[in-house]
Enzyme design. Structure first.
Site, PDB file in Angstrom:
ATOM      1  N   CYS A 129       0.812  -1.228   0.000  1.00  0.00           N
ATOM      2  CA  CYS A 129       0.000   0.000   0.000  1.00  0.00           C
ATOM      3  C   CYS A 129       0.843   1.275   0.000  1.00  0.00           C
ATOM      4  O   CYS A 129       0.338   2.366  -0.253  1.00  0.00           O
ATOM      5  CB  CYS A 129      -0.930   0.015   1.205  1.00  0.00           C
ATOM      6  SG  CYS A 129      -1.973  -1.437   1.260  1.00  0.00           S
ATOM      7  N   HIS A 279      -3.725   6.919   2.019  1.00  0.00           N
ATOM      8  CA  HIS A 279      -3.984   5.590   1.457  1.00  0.00           C
ATOM      9  C   HIS A 279      -5.404   5.180   1.830  1.00  0.00           C
ATOM     10  O   HIS A 279      -5.926   5.556   2.879  1.00  0.00           O
ATOM     11  CB  HIS A 279      -2.965   4.591   2.019  1.00  0.00           C
ATOM     12  CG  HIS A 279      -3.323   3.178   1.713  1.00  0.00           C
ATOM     13  ND1 HIS A 279      -3.559   2.748   0.431  1.00  0.00           N
ATOM     14  CD2 HIS A 279      -3.523   2.097   2.517  1.00  0.00           C
ATOM     15  CE1 HIS A 279      -3.877   1.464   0.465  1.00  0.00           C
ATOM     16  NE2 HIS A 279      -3.858   1.043   1.718  1.00  0.00           N
ATOM     17  N   ASN A 309     -10.001  -1.002  -1.257  1.00  0.00           N
ATOM     18  CA  ASN A 309      -8.553  -0.823  -1.148  1.00  0.00           C
ATOM     19  C   ASN A 309      -7.893  -1.373  -2.413  1.00  0.00           C
ATOM     20  O   ASN A 309      -7.941  -2.577  -2.665  1.00  0.00           O
ATOM     21  CB  ASN A 309      -8.050  -1.555   0.102  1.00  0.00           C
ATOM     22  CG  ASN A 309      -6.572  -1.352   0.362  1.00  0.00           C
ATOM     23  OD1 ASN A 309      -5.844  -0.821  -0.480  1.00  0.00           O
ATOM     24  ND2 ASN A 309      -6.110  -1.776   1.532  1.00  0.00           N
TER      25      ASN A 309
HETATM   26  O1  UT7 Z   1      -3.941  -1.482   3.269  1.00  0.00           O
HETATM   27  C1  UT7 Z   1      -3.338  -1.562   4.530  1.00  0.00           C
HETATM   28  C2  UT7 Z   1      -3.708  -2.792   5.189  1.00  0.00           C
HETATM   29  N1  UT7 Z   1      -5.042  -2.999   5.625  1.00  0.00           N
HETATM   30  C3  UT7 Z   1      -5.613  -2.298   6.623  1.00  0.00           C
HETATM   31  O2  UT7 Z   1      -5.173  -1.245   6.986  1.00  0.00           O
HETATM   32  C4  UT7 Z   1      -6.824  -2.899   7.287  1.00  0.00           C
HETATM   33  C5  UT7 Z   1      -6.761  -2.681   8.784  1.00  0.00           C
HETATM   34  N2  UT7 Z   1      -7.821  -3.314   9.543  1.00  0.00           N
HETATM   35  C6  UT7 Z   1      -9.121  -3.029   9.382  1.00  0.00           C
HETATM   36  O3  UT7 Z   1      -9.491  -2.245   8.520  1.00  0.00           O
HETATM   37  C7  UT7 Z   1     -10.134  -3.639  10.338  1.00  0.00           C
HETATM   38  O4  UT7 Z   1      -9.445  -4.305  11.368  1.00  0.00           O
HETATM   39  C8  UT7 Z   1     -11.130  -4.610   9.649  1.00  0.00           C
HETATM   40  C9  UT7 Z   1     -12.084  -3.840   8.730  1.00  0.00           C
HETATM   41  C10 UT7 Z   1     -10.378  -5.661   8.862  1.00  0.00           C
HETATM   42  C11 UT7 Z   1     -11.964  -5.331  10.704  1.00  0.00           C
HETATM   43  O5  UT7 Z   1     -12.631  -4.392  11.510  1.00  0.00           O
HETATM   44  P1  UT7 Z   1     -12.635  -4.522  13.099  1.00  0.00           P
HETATM   45  O6  UT7 Z   1     -13.495  -3.466  13.629  1.00  0.00           O
HETATM   46  O7  UT7 Z   1     -11.193  -4.555  13.546  1.00  0.00           O
HETATM   47  O8  UT7 Z   1     -13.358  -5.905  13.318  1.00  0.00           O
HETATM   48  P2  UT7 Z   1     -12.812  -7.224  14.031  1.00  0.00           P
HETATM   49  O9  UT7 Z   1     -11.674  -7.809  13.252  1.00  0.00           O
HETATM   50  O10 UT7 Z   1     -12.592  -6.950  15.477  1.00  0.00           O
HETATM   51  O11 UT7 Z   1     -14.048  -8.166  13.898  1.00  0.00           O
HETATM   52  C12 UT7 Z   1     -15.243  -7.927  14.633  1.00  0.00           C
HETATM   53  C13 UT7 Z   1     -16.181  -9.066  14.345  1.00  0.00           C
HETATM   54  C14 UT7 Z   1     -15.563 -10.445  14.560  1.00  0.00           C
HETATM   55  O12 UT7 Z   1     -16.559 -11.277  15.076  1.00  0.00           O
HETATM   56  P3  UT7 Z   1     -16.618 -11.600  16.662  1.00  0.00           P
HETATM   57  O13 UT7 Z   1     -15.290 -12.233  16.997  1.00  0.00           O
HETATM   58  O14 UT7 Z   1     -16.811 -10.262  17.326  1.00  0.00           O
HETATM   59  O15 UT7 Z   1     -17.781 -12.533  16.777  1.00  0.00           O
HETATM   60  C15 UT7 Z   1     -15.232 -10.888  13.157  1.00  0.00           C
HETATM   61  O16 UT7 Z   1     -15.227 -12.289  13.024  1.00  0.00           O
HETATM   62  O17 UT7 Z   1     -16.586  -9.016  12.960  1.00  0.00           O
HETATM   63  C16 UT7 Z   1     -16.344 -10.290  12.361  1.00  0.00           C
HETATM   64  N3  UT7 Z   1     -16.026 -10.066  10.959  1.00  0.00           N
HETATM   65  C17 UT7 Z   1     -16.975  -9.901  10.016  1.00  0.00           C
HETATM   66  N4  UT7 Z   1     -18.312  -9.953  10.083  1.00  0.00           N
HETATM   67  C18 UT7 Z   1     -18.990  -9.752   8.937  1.00  0.00           C
HETATM   68  C19 UT7 Z   1     -14.798  -9.920  10.395  1.00  0.00           C
HETATM   69  N5  UT7 Z   1     -14.942  -9.698   9.076  1.00  0.00           N
HETATM   70  C20 UT7 Z   1     -16.285  -9.680   8.816  1.00  0.00           C
HETATM   71  C21 UT7 Z   1     -17.050  -9.485   7.657  1.00  0.00           C
HETATM   72  N6  UT7 Z   1     -18.396  -9.517   7.756  1.00  0.00           N
HETATM   73  N7  UT7 Z   1     -16.480  -9.228   6.450  1.00  0.00           N
END
Ligand code: UT7
Length: 352
Positions: A129, A279, A309
């Site tokens: 990125c 980004h 992204n």
């Molecule tokens: O380009 C540079 C690299 N990339 C980034 O910068 C991405 C950085 N990270 C993020 O953008 C965020 O961490 C995410 C968007 C990937 C995830 O958001 P979050 O608020 O950190 O969610 P989380 O990982 O804590 O997940 C919360 C819940 C989990 O369920 P439980 O454990 O609370 O039951 C996940 O399993 O959401 C669940 N989950 C989803 N649910 C529906 C994770 N992905 C999904 C999904 N749809 N696509």
């Protein structure tokens, strides 16, 4: 004094728009099925990332990153008022190269019709990125030293073919889209310290390398590709793996620090800068950076809602998107901050 400046800008995204509503129904060929394939929803994707839709290339075996990059490059070259034959160096940034080797820049060079014995220098860079700002720093140094006179930087990605379209891969899969952006950088004779590319600074921290990665193979092992075609569901080696929370926190912190450092080292303030172009990984990351780096919110440009992204393409794609919409004007001063896998990050200040 010779400084480097952006002479032309272009971008390209595929025609197919994939809205969040469609994502849960896509199979591993990106074909919409009647039955839900992945447990995710428009509501979750929108709330957690700000993404509403993204673009995918057709799944006809004809679109690699060099193909998207060629169209963006042709547009940047036309915008610069030059021809492809004037390019003496190509820097291609991608994490989705056409094949393992050779690098993708030489395929792009051929598609632009500037290969053969008089062909230009070709570099592939692998900073995910952050690839565009790493490339801009290289181009700036090349042009200022007189090494090259017309440097084409291309960021292009085909993500849609290497995502895990199942609940297991949903955290990564929903975020990424296909697209390309390109700029032509060349010299300008000027004593104005605020002309052209004013500043670039990039960094890396390899201790975060395994927080976001895609293996595909491990050359230390034989066989170096460990793919069991009978058990496709177990093949995590084929798909990107991410510790989303850690990447999120490091992205915010490093983009804030890089942005503040860019202003401090150039002596500029937000009154001097027209646009903040971060980004595009997550709208919540960008909103946090705007808040903690005390950036005027009206100066922040985002496109993650439309394209998701697109890693190395996001910065030129976002600038070009808002230029086409009439917001960004020729000569505007942009401060860009990036963060990506590696970890890699940085900031740049340049006129567009
Ligand atoms: O380009 C540079 C690299 N990339 C980034 O910068 C991405 C950085 N990270 C993020 O953008 C965020 O961490 C995410 C968007 C990937 C995830 O958001 P979050 O608020 O950190 O969610 P989380 O990982 O804590 O997940 C919360 C819940 C989990 O369920 P439980 O454990 O609370 O039951 C996940 O399993 O959401 C669940 N989950 C989803 N649910 C529906 C994770 N992905 C999904 C999904 N749809 N696509």
């Amino acid at each position: 004094m010779i400084r480097s400046t952006i002479l032309g800008l272009g971008s390209y995204v595929p025609e197919r728009i994939v809205k969040n509503e469609e994502i849960p129904f896509l199979d591993d060929q990106h074909v919409r099925q009647a039955v839900q394939q992945t447990e995710t929803s428009d509501e979750w994707i929108r709330a957690r990332s700000g993404i509403e839709e993204r673009r995918y290339v057709p799944n006809d075996g004809k679109w690699g990153s060099s193909d998207l990059g060629t169209i963006a490059a042709e547009r940047a070259i036309a915008d610069a008022g030059i021809t492809a034959k004037d390019i003496d160096c190509i820097i291609f940034a991608t994490l989705s190269p056409d094949i393992h080797f050779p690098g993708t820049a030489v395929f792009l060079q051929s598609k632009l019709g500037i290969d053969g014995e008089t062909g230009c220098a070709c570099y592939d860079i692998r900073q995910q990125c952050s690839g565009f700002l790493y490339g801009l720093q290289m181009a700036d140094a090349f042009v200022r030293t007189g090494m090259y006179k017309r440097v084409l930087i291309v960021g292009a990605e085909v993500h849609s073919h290497s995502l895990d379209y199942s609940t297991r891969g949903r955290d990564v899969m929903v975020l990424f889209g296909d697209g390309a952006g390109a700029v032509v950088v060349g010299p300008v004779e000027t004593d104005d310290p605020r002309a052209g590319v004013l500043y670039t600074s990039v960094q890396a921290d390899g201790s975060g390398a395994m927080d976001l990665y895609l293996k595909v193979f491990e050359i230390a092992k034989a066989p170096f590709v460990q793919y069991d075609w009978k058990n496709r569901d177990e093949n995590s080696i084929m798909y990107p793996q991410m510790n989303g929370k850690r990447v999120f926190l490091h992205a915010v912190r490093n983009m804030v620090v890089a942005t503040k450092k860019a202003l401090k080292e150039t002596g500029l303030t937000w009154a001097d800068i027209d646009w903040f172009v971060p980004h595009q990984a997550n709208l919540r990351i960008n909103e946090a950076v705007v808040q903690y780096a005390e950036i005027p919110p009206e100066k922040a440009l985002n496109t993650i809602m439309f394209y998701g992204n697109t890693t190395a393409a996001t910065v030129p794609l976002t600038i070009d998107h808002w230029r086409q919409a009439g917001k960004v004007k020729k000569g505007d001063l942009v401060l860009s901050a990036v963060f990506g896998a590696g970890y890699t990050w940085g900031a740049g200040i340049f006129r567009v």
